[in-house]
Design a protein around this motif. Structure first.
Motif, mmCIF file in Angstrom:
data_model
loop_
_atom_site.group_PDB
_atom_site.id
_atom_site.type_symbol
_atom_site.label_atom_id
_atom_site.label_comp_id
_atom_site.label_asym_id
_atom_site.label_seq_id
_atom_site.Cartn_x
_atom_site.Cartn_y
_atom_site.Cartn_z
ATOM 1 N N GLY A 85 0.701 -1.345 0.035
ATOM 2 C CA GLY A 85 0.145 -0.123 -0.004
ATOM 3 C C GLY A 85 0.861 1.044 -0.067
ATOM 4 N N GLY A 86 1.975 1.350 0.760
ATOM 5 C CA GLY A 86 2.842 2.664 0.798
ATOM 6 C C GLY A 86 3.599 2.610 -0.623
ATOM 7 N N LEU A 110 10.517 9.176 0.902
ATOM 8 C CA LEU A 110 9.393 8.656 1.236
ATOM 9 C C LEU A 110 9.690 7.019 1.002
ATOM 10 N N TYR A 111 10.228 6.641 -0.026
ATOM 11 C CA TYR A 111 10.681 5.272 0.020
ATOM 12 C C TYR A 111 11.555 4.845 1.059
ATOM 13 N N VAL A 116 12.171 1.670 6.005
ATOM 14 C CA VAL A 116 12.794 1.745 7.392
ATOM 15 C C VAL A 116 11.887 1.310 8.538
ATOM 16 N N ILE A 117 10.466 1.524 8.211
ATOM 17 C CA ILE A 117 9.555 0.989 8.953
ATOM 18 C C ILE A 117 8.896 -0.340 8.516
ATOM 19 N N GLY A 118 8.799 -0.580 7.118
ATOM 20 C CA GLY A 118 8.199 -1.836 6.611
ATOM 21 C C GLY A 118 9.117 -3.217 6.658
ATOM 22 N N LEU A 119 10.562 -2.869 6.613
ATOM 23 C CA LEU A 119 11.127 -4.175 6.162
ATOM 24 C C LEU A 119 11.442 -4.709 7.738
ATOM 25 N N PRO A 120 11.607 -3.976 8.807
ATOM 26 C CA PRO A 120 11.596 -4.533 10.314
ATOM 27 C C PRO A 120 10.136 -5.274 10.535
#
Length: 165
Positions: A85-86, A110-111, A116-120
């Protein structure tokens, strides 16, 4: 926009190729054809024939197990939804740099924030374990079914047509 126009054509092609090869449940769950194989050669020949013959049904089993894995692991579902979605939101709503006060927010920043938030979050949801569970569970079910179901009479005719008899 061209991708959206090709969706019905792709779904029609998928339906004609994959869904047409799904055998009826009465044939797939025929308890009269269940028997214990005599030896390993018979197991191998049954698996070889049945995986081709029931390939549509086995694909459906894998799909159902994948949906089950996503439903039972909500963190994985949330993290995939967040990342996908991001990515879509950044491409759609922020193709150009945005001025916010004294700062310029670019698509690249933005990517970086998304990853940084999505991969962890994705790592925490253990997608590798889910993938190996899916491979193991589907392999067990498919191989167990394929080894126990006797090939039908049509398998003998298939050997004659291909000239392997």
């Amino acid at each position: 926009m061209d991708i959206v126009m090709r969706i019905p054509e792709t779904l029609k092609t998928f339906r004609e190729t994959r869904l047409s090869s799904i055998r009826p449940p009465g044939e797939f769950f025929d308890h009269h054809r269940i028997s214990r194989p005599a030896d390993s050669n018979q197991i191998i020949s049954r698996i070889s024939y049945n995986t081709r013959y029931f390939s549509g049904n086995y694909g459906l089993i894998i799909l159902v197990l994948a949906v089950y894995a996503l439903i039972t692991n909500p963190i994985l579902l949330i993290s995939l939804g967040f990342l996908i979605g991001g990515f879509i939101a950044i491409n759609r709503f922020a193709p150009d740099p945005i001025q916010m006060g004294d700062h310029v927010v670019t698509q690249k920043s933005l990517y970086i924030g998304l990853f940084v938030i999505g991969l962890p979050l994705l790592w925490w949801s253990s997608p590798i374990a889910t993938f190996f569970w899916l491979v193991g569970a589907s392999s067990f079910i498919i191989l167990f079914h394929a080894a126990l179901i006797e090939p039908g009479v049509e398998s003998e005719y298939a050997n004659l047509e291909s000239g392997t008899a």
